[in-house]
Motif scaffolding. Structure first.
Motif, PDB file in Angstrom:
ATOM      1  N   ARG A   4     -56.666  -9.856 -11.887  1.00 16.77           N
ATOM      2  CA  ARG A   4     -56.185 -11.042 -12.603  1.00 16.77           C
ATOM      3  C   ARG A   4     -56.448 -10.983 -14.103  1.00 16.77           C
ATOM      4  N   ARG A   5     -57.639 -10.571 -14.490  1.00 20.01           N
ATOM      5  CA  ARG A   5     -57.992 -10.508 -15.905  1.00 20.01           C
ATOM      6  C   ARG A   5     -59.298  -9.752 -16.049  1.00 20.01           C
ATOM      7  N   LEU A   6     -59.625  -9.431 -17.248  1.00 18.50           N
ATOM      8  CA  LEU A   6     -60.886  -8.778 -17.565  1.00 18.50           C
ATOM      9  C   LEU A   6     -61.947  -9.852 -17.759  1.00 18.50           C
ATOM     10  N   ASP A   7     -63.073  -9.737 -17.076  1.00 21.53           N
ATOM     11  CA  ASP A   7     -64.150 -10.715 -17.239  1.00 21.53           C
ATOM     12  C   ASP A   7     -65.014 -10.382 -18.445  1.00 21.53           C
ATOM     13  N   HIS A   8     -65.443  -9.138 -18.577  1.00 24.71           N
ATOM     14  CA  HIS A   8     -66.279  -8.744 -19.704  1.00 24.71           C
ATOM     15  C   HIS A   8     -66.222  -7.231 -19.900  1.00 24.71           C
ATOM     16  N   LEU A  29     -70.047  -9.394 -36.512  1.00 29.15           N
ATOM     17  CA  LEU A  29     -68.763  -9.641 -35.841  1.00 29.15           C
ATOM     18  C   LEU A  29     -68.557 -11.112 -35.492  1.00 29.15           C
ATOM     19  N   GLY A  30     -69.618 -11.890 -35.482  1.00 27.82           N
ATOM     20  CA  GLY A  30     -69.478 -13.325 -35.262  1.00 27.82           C
ATOM     21  C   GLY A  30     -69.326 -13.753 -33.821  1.00 27.82           C
ATOM     22  N   ILE A  31     -69.773 -12.922 -32.872  1.00 27.65           N
ATOM     23  CA  ILE A  31     -69.710 -13.289 -31.456  1.00 27.65           C
ATOM     24  C   ILE A  31     -71.084 -13.857 -31.079  1.00 27.65           C
ATOM     25  N   ASP A  50     -67.773 -15.625 -26.577  1.00 27.22           N
ATOM     26  CA  ASP A  50     -67.078 -16.679 -27.299  1.00 27.22           C
ATOM     27  C   ASP A  50     -65.800 -16.973 -26.525  1.00 27.22           C
ATOM     28  N   GLY A  51     -65.841 -18.002 -25.696  1.00 24.23           N
ATOM     29  CA  GLY A  51     -64.691 -18.292 -24.838  1.00 24.23           C
ATOM     30  C   GLY A  51     -64.481 -17.144 -23.865  1.00 24.23           C
TER      31      GLY A  51
END
Length: 122
Positions: A4-8, A29-31, A50-51
């Motif tokens: 479905r998608r990449l989690d991390h 990088l601001g994460i 971040d989200g």
């Protein structure tokens, strides 16, 4: 059934270098750093989230940096980020142009290859 998608993304890092990870991933990088679950915290490493953007760094005893395999992050103001990285002592590398993007490569503090991409305006 399908993915479905990449989690991390999980990148490896050497033991005891969490401060370097925070400086690069959070400060440059601001994460923002995310708290690791208690059952994983004892292993060391850091999580930055971040989200839907999730970059996890896990400690690897016999660490070797990822030189070819790499995450590619979409960024705003690639030129500004390049300046910040250079001022912090990170070397920027360029590769062949990729249609629709401006992009650079930089190694994190551990030598892992990171691609930073900005979408070109149409």
């Amino acid at each position: 059934m399908r993915v479905r998608r990449l989690d991390h993304v999980l990148l490896a890092m050497p033991p005891g270098r969490e401060a370097d990870a925070r400086e690069f991933y959070q400060d440059i990088l601001g994460i923002p750093e995310a708290q690791k679950p208690a059952e994983l915290a004892e292993r060391g490493g850091c999580w930055f989230e971040d989200g839907e953007l999730k970059v996890h760094l896990g400690v690897e005893k016999n660490f070797a940096p990822a030189r070819k395999a790499h995450p590619a992050f979409i960024v705003d103001d690639l030129a500004g980020l390049s300046s910040v990285l250079t001022a912090a002592g990170y070397a920027i590398a360029h590769d062949k142009p990729l249609e629709g993007y401006d992009r650079i490569f930089v190694d994190d503090p551990f030598g892992n290859r990171i691609e930073l991409m900005e979408i070109k305006p149409s």
